[in-house]
Enzyme design. Structure first.
Site, short mmCIF file in Angstrom:
data_model
loop_
_atom_site.label_atom_id
_atom_site.label_comp_id
_atom_site.label_asym_id
_atom_site.label_seq_id
_atom_site.Cartn_x
_atom_site.Cartn_y
_atom_site.Cartn_z
CG ASN A 46 -0.35 -0.03 2.55
OD1 ASN A 46 0.58 -0.79 2.79
ND2 ASN A 46 -0.87 0.78 3.46
CD GLU A 48 -1.32 5.29 4.73
OE1 GLU A 48 -1.99 4.42 5.31
OE2 GLU A 48 -0.70 6.19 5.34
CG ASN A 49 -1.16 11.36 -2.07
OD1 ASN A 49 -1.76 12.40 -1.79
ND2 ASN A 49 -0.20 11.32 -2.96
CE1 TYR A 52 -4.50 10.97 5.13
CE2 TYR A 52 -6.64 11.42 6.04
CZ TYR A 52 -5.28 11.39 6.18
OH TYR A 52 -4.70 11.79 7.34
CB CYS A 57 -5.15 -1.43 -1.88
SG CYS A 57 -6.53 -0.51 -1.18
CD GLU A 59 -5.08 -6.24 -1.27
OE1 GLU A 59 -5.36 -6.89 -0.25
OE2 GLU A 59 -4.93 -4.98 -1.28
CB CYS A 86 -10.64 -2.45 0.63
SG CYS A 86 -10.03 -2.02 -1.02
CB CYS A 89 -8.55 -4.91 -3.15
SG CYS A 89 -7.38 -3.53 -3.17
#
Length: 128
Positions: A46, A48-49, A52, A57, A59, A86, A89
């Site tokens: 994963n 992140e930024n 958000y 993810c 996957e 999630c 995904c």
């Protein structure tokens, strides 16, 4: 890794990959390892930024890497993830034709098909 990669091997690869995740906001590091039909293992993490919704993810990262290497839906046997996928995904796993998904959830190791993970899923047949 060879074509005889076990689910435990894939989870270990996902664990190792998770160490490289970029998760400065949640500190929730996720790794994914996908076994292809030719015996290759492709990993993702994963990322992140600060904005958000722009994060990705593990996957999706793994499948994006696989597609960039020339793999296509149906080329994947197993996807192993350090966490329950999630909803988005789950759709990716279904679209990519993964036979089974192995993941950790609440201290358990769970194995499911994509149909079990995402019943009544959307597929491309409705686009034609």
């Amino acid at each position: 890794m060879s074509a005889t990669v076990s689910d435990a091997d894939l989870l270990a690869a996902a664990d190792a990959a998770a160490e490289h995740a970029y998760a400065p906001y949640s500190n929730f590091h996720v790794g994914c390892a996908i076994l292809t039909r030719d015996g290759s293992v492709i990993e993702g993490v994963n990322v992140e930024n600060a904005a958000y919704p722009l994060g990705v993810c593990a996957e999706r990262t793994a499948f994006s890497r696989a597609v960039a290497q020339g793999y296509r839906p149906g080329d994947f046997v197993v996807a192993a993830s350090t966490a329950s996928p999630c909803g988005g995904c789950r759709q990716w796993l279904h679209e990519m034709g993964v036979e089974r998904v192995v993941f950790r959830n609440a201290g358990r190791i769970v194995t499911m098909t994509t149909d079990e993970l995402l019943p009544e899923s959307f597929d491309a047949s409705g686009l034609r």
